[in-house]
Design a protein around this motif. Structure first.
Motif, PDB file in Angstrom:
ATOM      1  N   GLY A  47      11.022  18.184 -10.103  1.00 46.71           N
ATOM      2  CA  GLY A  47      10.495  17.446 -11.310  1.00 46.71           C
ATOM      3  C   GLY A  47      10.521  15.970 -11.299  1.00 46.71           C
ATOM      4  O   GLY A  47      10.281  15.244 -12.320  1.00 46.71           O
ATOM      5  N   LEU A  48      10.806  15.441  -9.884  1.00 47.88           N
ATOM      6  CA  LEU A  48      10.657  13.961  -9.652  1.00 47.88           C
ATOM      7  C   LEU A  48       9.193  13.448  -9.600  1.00 47.88           C
ATOM      8  O   LEU A  48       8.483  14.158  -9.076  1.00 47.88           O
ATOM      9  N   ASP A  49       9.003  12.319 -10.042  1.00 46.30           N
ATOM     10  CA  ASP A  49       7.707  11.478  -9.880  1.00 46.30           C
ATOM     11  C   ASP A  49       7.691  10.838  -8.571  1.00 46.30           C
ATOM     12  O   ASP A  49       8.318  10.084  -8.177  1.00 46.30           O
ATOM     13  N   THR A  50       6.738  11.403  -7.885  1.00 42.41           N
ATOM     14  CA  THR A  50       6.700  10.742  -6.495  1.00 42.41           C
ATOM     15  C   THR A  50       5.352   9.783  -6.092  1.00 42.41           C
ATOM     16  O   THR A  50       4.365   9.759  -6.827  1.00 42.41           O
ATOM     17  N   GLU A  51       5.420   9.025  -5.343  1.00 38.94           N
ATOM     18  CA  GLU A  51       4.544   7.937  -4.815  1.00 38.94           C
ATOM     19  C   GLU A  51       4.613   7.582  -3.572  1.00 38.94           C
ATOM     20  O   GLU A  51       5.845   7.462  -2.946  1.00 38.94           O
ATOM     21  N   ILE A  52       3.605   7.216  -2.690  1.00 38.57           N
ATOM     22  CA  ILE A  52       3.681   6.471  -1.402  1.00 38.57           C
ATOM     23  C   ILE A  52       3.070   5.174  -1.681  1.00 38.57           C
ATOM     24  O   ILE A  52       2.226   5.048  -1.852  1.00 38.57           O
ATOM     25  N   ASP A  53       4.063   4.093  -1.377  1.00 38.80           N
ATOM     26  CA  ASP A  53       3.501   2.674  -1.646  1.00 38.80           C
ATOM     27  C   ASP A  53       2.743   2.318  -0.602  1.00 38.80           C
ATOM     28  O   ASP A  53       2.379   2.746   0.621  1.00 38.80           O
ATOM     29  N   ALA A  54       2.213   0.852  -0.572  1.00 35.44           N
ATOM     30  CA  ALA A  54       1.177   0.423   0.269  1.00 35.44           C
ATOM     31  C   ALA A  54       1.891   0.335   1.711  1.00 35.44           C
ATOM     32  O   ALA A  54       0.875   0.120   2.634  1.00 35.44           O
ATOM     33  N   CYS A 131      12.697  -0.331  11.999  1.00 30.44           N
ATOM     34  CA  CYS A 131      12.755  -0.666  10.432  1.00 30.44           C
ATOM     35  C   CYS A 131      11.460  -1.090   9.800  1.00 30.44           C
ATOM     36  O   CYS A 131      11.329  -2.038   9.120  1.00 30.44           O
ATOM     37  N   LEU A 132      10.261  -0.643  10.418  1.00 26.55           N
ATOM     38  CA  LEU A 132       8.871  -1.273  10.167  1.00 26.55           C
ATOM     39  C   LEU A 132       8.617  -1.313   8.826  1.00 26.55           C
ATOM     40  O   LEU A 132       8.130  -2.134   7.888  1.00 26.55           O
ATOM     41  N   GLY A 133       8.856  -0.071   8.007  1.00 29.86           N
ATOM     42  CA  GLY A 133       8.524   0.162   6.558  1.00 29.86           C
ATOM     43  C   GLY A 133       9.377  -0.964   5.786  1.00 29.86           C
ATOM     44  O   GLY A 133       8.655  -1.740   4.967  1.00 29.86           O
ATOM     45  N   SER A 134      10.510  -1.280   6.012  1.00 33.20           N
ATOM     46  CA  SER A 134      11.632  -1.920   5.206  1.00 33.20           C
ATOM     47  C   SER A 134      11.159  -3.258   5.639  1.00 33.20           C
ATOM     48  O   SER A 134      11.001  -4.425   4.648  1.00 33.20           O
ATOM     49  N   ARG A 135      10.803  -3.627   6.817  1.00 34.47           N
ATOM     50  CA  ARG A 135      10.551  -5.090   7.059  1.00 34.47           C
ATOM     51  C   ARG A 135       8.988  -5.554   6.476  1.00 34.47           C
ATOM     52  O   ARG A 135       8.953  -6.640   5.987  1.00 34.47           O
ATOM     53  N   LEU A 136       8.259  -4.548   6.463  1.00 34.11           N
ATOM     54  CA  LEU A 136       6.921  -4.789   5.494  1.00 34.11           C
ATOM     55  C   LEU A 136       7.228  -5.096   4.024  1.00 34.11           C
ATOM     56  O   LEU A 136       6.710  -6.160   3.549  1.00 34.11           O
ATOM     57  N   LEU A 137       7.880  -4.344   3.521  1.00 33.56           N
ATOM     58  CA  LEU A 137       8.342  -4.342   2.179  1.00 33.56           C
ATOM     59  C   LEU A 137       8.833  -5.733   1.817  1.00 33.56           C
ATOM     60  O   LEU A 137       8.718  -6.254   0.866  1.00 33.56           O
ATOM     61  N   THR A 138       9.750  -6.058   2.755  1.00 33.22           N
ATOM     62  CA  THR A 138      10.487  -7.343   2.340  1.00 33.22           C
ATOM     63  C   THR A 138       9.777  -8.537   3.051  1.00 33.22           C
ATOM     64  O   THR A 138      10.198  -9.860   2.748  1.00 33.22           O
ATOM     65  N   GLY A 139       9.002  -8.274   3.799  1.00 31.38           N
ATOM     66  CA  GLY A 139       8.229  -9.700   4.549  1.00 31.38           C
ATOM     67  C   GLY A 139       8.755 -10.015   5.639  1.00 31.38           C
ATOM     68  O   GLY A 139       8.529 -11.171   6.249  1.00 31.38           O
ATOM     69  N   ALA A 140       9.818  -9.340   6.101  1.00 35.08           N
ATOM     70  CA  ALA A 140      10.649  -9.748   7.461  1.00 35.08           C
ATOM     71  C   ALA A 140       9.610  -9.577   8.740  1.00 35.08           C
ATOM     72  O   ALA A 140       9.934 -10.265   9.597  1.00 35.08           O
ATOM     73  N   PRO A 168      -4.742  -1.009   5.001  1.00 32.39           N
ATOM     74  CA  PRO A 168      -4.243  -2.063   5.854  1.00 32.39           C
ATOM     75  C   PRO A 168      -4.248  -3.230   5.007  1.00 32.39           C
ATOM     76  O   PRO A 168      -3.483  -4.179   5.324  1.00 32.39           O
ATOM     77  N   GLU A 169      -5.427  -3.475   4.101  1.00 30.71           N
ATOM     78  CA  GLU A 169      -5.310  -4.583   3.365  1.00 30.71           C
ATOM     79  C   GLU A 169      -4.343  -5.117   2.224  1.00 30.71           C
ATOM     80  O   GLU A 169      -4.026  -6.007   1.845  1.00 30.71           O
ATOM     81  N   ARG A 170      -3.649  -3.748   2.086  1.00 24.79           N
ATOM     82  CA  ARG A 170      -2.396  -3.921   1.235  1.00 24.79           C
ATOM     83  C   ARG A 170      -1.161  -3.715   1.602  1.00 24.79           C
ATOM     84  O   ARG A 170      -0.114  -3.805   0.892  1.00 24.79           O
ATOM     85  N   VAL A 171      -1.046  -3.996   3.004  1.00 19.64           N
ATOM     86  CA  VAL A 171       0.134  -3.593   3.869  1.00 19.64           C
ATOM     87  C   VAL A 171       0.766  -5.160   3.685  1.00 19.64           C
ATOM     88  O   VAL A 171       0.353  -6.309   3.888  1.00 19.64           O
ATOM     89  N   GLY A 172       2.116  -4.903   3.387  1.00 20.25           N
ATOM     90  CA  GLY A 172       2.803  -6.383   3.484  1.00 20.25           C
ATOM     91  C   GLY A 172       3.827  -6.282   2.296  1.00 20.25           C
ATOM     92  O   GLY A 172       4.373  -5.521   1.632  1.00 20.25           O
TER      93      GLY A 172
END
Length: 438
Positions: A47-54, A131-140, A168-172
């Motif tokens: 019953g969790l609400d799921t999403e995949i971010d940019a 750690c590409l996903g977390s680097r993108l999330l943080t701007g690293a 790709p326009e929303r990545v970062g």
């Protein structure tokens, strides 16, 4: 609901290497998508609400999203020929911990939102940046640079991201999402021998040592293997091989605790009867002192220039990624110590998404004992009882973070310093000598 052992069994055949033992679970691949879909299905069952971010990070909310959220999770991709637990143990443990919190009625009393997260391309085995996903999330990592990264087939991350359902326009960097994270706790199988010498199944991470990756490219003259005299060759394989052979000695001469590894090479064009025109290798260097990492790199770079000149070839060196030594959030670690007073503090030679996030949000890690001390290989292991002990520890930490329990003798900063002084093992996977992909 399933416990952590049965959850891991559900995916134990996904991505098995058909050529031998171990797993092939590259980031942003069909296999990783299958694993992601498994997580989404398990989250939906609960019953969790799921999403995949940019940036391709998968989120499953146990409570309505909000500020100061408690987040736990890990990754599902692997290094080539990797083990069963590196990544998936943390994801399965997050699901199992949720089940325990739900069945006890604790979530109904939670004072903070709770989310489970799965980060993509943590190993960097496809695009070369860990750690590409977390680097993108943080701007690293700069979004433009990330989108231009290429895999071994020549496909850019931008192209692969589109096929993965991302824009790709929303990545970062995602400041609003970062601002909503109050604490991040990542559970991971231990990647070394620190806990083997103790009677403890779980440790708390104290730091991640500095580590980076560099690409060495040697360019020579391709030619015929049978008609070109040895005296008339400009063979990049000769120069590169000599450098690789010198790396252990150069690293040890710089600092006895430094580790330097070449785990990937590429020869072009790769014909048996052809003198190669180019050879590349990727170098991984790690040490707690960032200055020592630079010293090891300088020594290897100078030796590469010398061997290249002797062989009549050219060499270029480029940095692909670097993460300085990271210390996990002291206040958060103090709270972990208060609920897990017997858990030793361990430094780590392995990079993790928690290490990237630590510069932006309070972050911590739990390590679960690995009886072999081997990681990034099929021999990686985690006993059933220890898997369950890891979930129990994670539940206790989450209860504390969600405001469901009060600390019993909260540890102060001096207690943490004392624990680090007596921490077991020199480091996580550096103790086992694994350079690894991250």
């Amino acid at each position: 609901m399933s416990d952590v052992v049965s959850l891991l069994r559900q995916i134990e055949d996904t991505g098995r290497d058909a050529r031998g033992p171990g797993y092939q679970r590259p980031g942003f691949s069909a296999t990783e998508r299958e694993l992601r879909d498994w997580f989404l299905a398990e989250a939906a069952r609960r019953g969790l609400d799921t999403e995949i971010d940019a940036n391709g990070i998968t989120w499953a909310w146990a409570t309505p999203p909000g500020e100061n959220a408690v987040v736990t999770g890990s990754h599902l991709d692997s290094v080539p020929g990797g083990g069963e637990f590196d990544g998936p143990l943390g994801v399965a443990s997050a699901l199992a911990a949720f089940d325990e919190l739900k069945s006890s009625g604790a979530l109904e009393r939670a004072r903070r939102p709770l989310a489970l997260a799965v980060f993509p391309e943590e190993e960097g085995s496809r695009f070369g940046v860990a750690c590409l996903g977390s680097r993108l999330l943080t701007g690293a990592i700069d979004a433009e640079r990330a989108l231009g990264l290429k895999d071994s087939a020549g496909d850019t991350f931008a192209e692969v991201a589109r096929g993965y359902g991302l824009d790709p326009e929303r990545v970062g960097r995602d400041q609003s999402r970062l601002a909503g994270i109050g604490s991040f706790i990542e559970l991971h199988v231990e990647q070394g021998i620190g806990l083997i010498r103790t009677d403890q199944a779980v440790a708390i991470g104290s730091s991640i040592i500095g580590h980076g990756r560099w690409h060495f490219s040697f360019a020579g003259q391709g030619n015929h293997a049978g008609t070109t005299p040895m005296s008339h060759r400009a063979d990049p394989v000769v120069a590169a091989s000599r450098v690789i052979g010198d790396i252990p000695t150069l690293a040890a001469a710089t600092d006895a605790s430094a580790v330097a590894t070449v785990g990937r090479t590429l020869i072009h064009p790769g014909g048996t009867n052809v003198i190669a025109s180019a050879m590349s290798f990727w170098l991984d260097i790690r040490h707690p002192d960032d200055a020592v990492v630079e010293q090891v790199l300088d020594a290897i770079r100078q030796r590469a220039g010398s061997h290249a000149a002797d062989a009549g070839v050219q060499v270029t060196v480029s940095q692909e990624s670097y993460s300085p030594t990271t210390h996990f959030t002291a206040e958060l670690n103090s709270r972990l110590t208060s609920v897990l007073p017997q858990a030793p503090l361990l430094p780590s030679g392995a990079g993790h998404d928690a290490g990237i996030l630590a510069a932006h949000v309070p972050s911590a890690m739990l390590y679960v004992r690995n009886p072999t001390g081997v990681s990034h290989a099929p021999e990686e292991a985690c006993e059933v009882d220890d898997q369950r002990a890891g979930v129990d520890a994670l539940v206790r930490v989450l209860e504390r973070e969600l405001g469901l329990t009060e600390p019993t003798g909260r540890a102060d900063d001096s207690a943490i310093g004392s624990a680090e002084d007596s921490a077991v093992g020199p480091a996580d996977d550096s103790a086992a000598g694994n350079g690894g992909a991250r």
